[in-house]
Scaffold this active site. Structure first.
Site, PDB file in Angstrom:
ATOM      1  N   ASN A  91      30.003  27.140  41.204  1.00 18.89           N
ATOM      2  CA  ASN A  91      30.254  27.695  42.528  1.00 18.89           C
ATOM      3  C   ASN A  91      31.620  27.312  43.079  1.00 18.89           C
ATOM      4  O   ASN A  91      32.245  28.083  43.794  1.00 18.89           O
ATOM      5  CB  ASN A  91      29.163  27.202  43.490  1.00 18.89           C
ATOM      6  N   SER A 147      33.107  37.344  42.388  1.00 20.66           N
ATOM      7  CA  SER A 147      33.481  37.895  43.684  1.00 20.66           C
ATOM      8  C   SER A 147      33.661  39.404  43.599  1.00 20.66           C
ATOM      9  O   SER A 147      34.062  39.941  42.567  1.00 20.66           O
ATOM     10  CB  SER A 147      34.789  37.263  44.168  1.00 20.66           C
ATOM     11  N   TYR A 160      43.321  34.826  43.298  1.00 21.45           N
ATOM     12  CA  TYR A 160      41.872  34.684  43.426  1.00 21.45           C
ATOM     13  C   TYR A 160      41.168  35.859  42.747  1.00 21.45           C
ATOM     14  O   TYR A 160      40.237  35.665  41.951  1.00 21.45           O
ATOM     15  CB  TYR A 160      41.480  34.603  44.899  1.00 21.45           C
ATOM     16  N   ALA A 162      42.312  37.862  40.467  1.00 19.50           N
ATOM     17  CA  ALA A 162      42.535  37.798  39.018  1.00 19.50           C
ATOM     18  C   ALA A 162      41.651  36.738  38.373  1.00 19.50           C
ATOM     19  O   ALA A 162      41.096  36.953  37.290  1.00 19.50           O
ATOM     20  CB  ALA A 162      44.006  37.504  38.734  1.00 19.50           C
ATOM     21  N   LYS A 164      38.751  35.730  39.286  1.00 16.35           N
ATOM     22  CA  LYS A 164      37.355  36.166  39.233  1.00 16.35           C
ATOM     23  C   LYS A 164      37.149  37.290  38.216  1.00 16.35           C
ATOM     24  O   LYS A 164      36.098  37.354  37.548  1.00 16.35           O
ATOM     25  CB  LYS A 164      36.897  36.617  40.621  1.00 16.35           C
TER      26      LYS A 164
END
Length: 255
Positions: A91, A147, A160, A162, A164
């Site tokens: 997470n 995401s 971010y 990229a 995910k």
């Protein structure tokens, strides 16, 4: 369907706040032993730990998952306290703003390095050690939090998005590699969630328009993500391995 994790050890990264905290509390309420990592705020992590069902064996570890050596040391310490790891919930992550038209080249590079080291390479390393342990013990579950941004993009946070998207590809590759070892890999892709990480954006003037992206006129609650993670971690959901499930309140549709 009754879910019971009695005797199961569940490792949750970034388990002191937001989605991780909701996962920790839910798994503990379902009788799991919960192992929480936090990056820097020990007081906050201890407060979360104190809310967990005290009848199980819970523990807390400081971990900067962008540090490869720290991850190896961390797993050594975990296995000294627990004989097995049944579920890994990846997470923890970071969400750094770096607008291409505004930041310096040095800031741009630093944002990419930090984001990929934490959100992708760090998760890959956690998957490595957890899956090697799961292979030895005969199976397990890996649940990676992705995401919506992996699909629709994040203009102000491109690293971010990229990270995910790469996380999704890695997770699906691992799902194929680990299935013969009775390990399933699941990917959950939320939209905006009411967490500390998203608070700056949600509390900004753009917050209301973000909520209006969903016909429910809100963003997700962390508990909604946790319930899905618990479902995937339970027996009988192995054949959903490699699947990416959207949980964004119909704010972004894909087929």
């Amino acid at each position: 369907m009754l879910i019971d994790f009695t005797g199961k050890n569940v490792l949750i990264t970034g388990g002191s706040r937001g989605i991780g905290k909701a996962c920790a509390q839910l798994f503990a309420s379902l009788n799991a032993n919960v192992i929480i990592t936090y990056k820097s705020n020990r007081e906050e992590a201890e407060q979360t730990l104190a809310t967990l069902n005290p009848s199980q064996k819970h523990s807390l570890f400081q971990l900067d998952q962008s540090d490869a050596a720290a991850i190896e040391t961390f797993f050594t310490l975990v296995m000294q306290q627990y004989s097995h790891v049944d579920v890994l919930v990846n997470n923890a992550g970071i969400y750094l703003e770096h607008k291409v038209a505004e930041v310096s080249y040095a800031e741009w590079q630093q944002s990419w390095i930090e984001t990929l080291n934490t959100n992708l390479t760090g998760v890959a390393n956690l998957c490595y050690f957890a899956s090697r342990q799961m292979i030895q013990q005969g199976g397990g579950k890996v649940i990676n939090i992705s995401s919506r941004g992996a699909f629709r993009g994040e203009p102000d946070h491109p690293a971010y998005a990229a990270s995910k998207a790469k996380l999704n590809a890695m997770s699906q590759s691992l799902a194929v590699a680990l299935a013969p070892h009775h390990i399933s890999v699941h990917i959950i892709a939320p939209g905006f969630v009411e967490t500390n990480m998203a608070a700056k954006v949600l509390n900004s003037p753009a917050g209301q328009s973000i909520k209006q992206q969903s016909p429910f006129n809100r963003v997700a609650h962390p508990e909604e993500i946790a319930r899905l993670a618990a479902m995937y971690a339970s027996p009988g959901f192995e054949f959903t391995s490699a699947g990416i499930v959207d949980i964004n309140g119909a704010s972004y549709l894909r087929s």
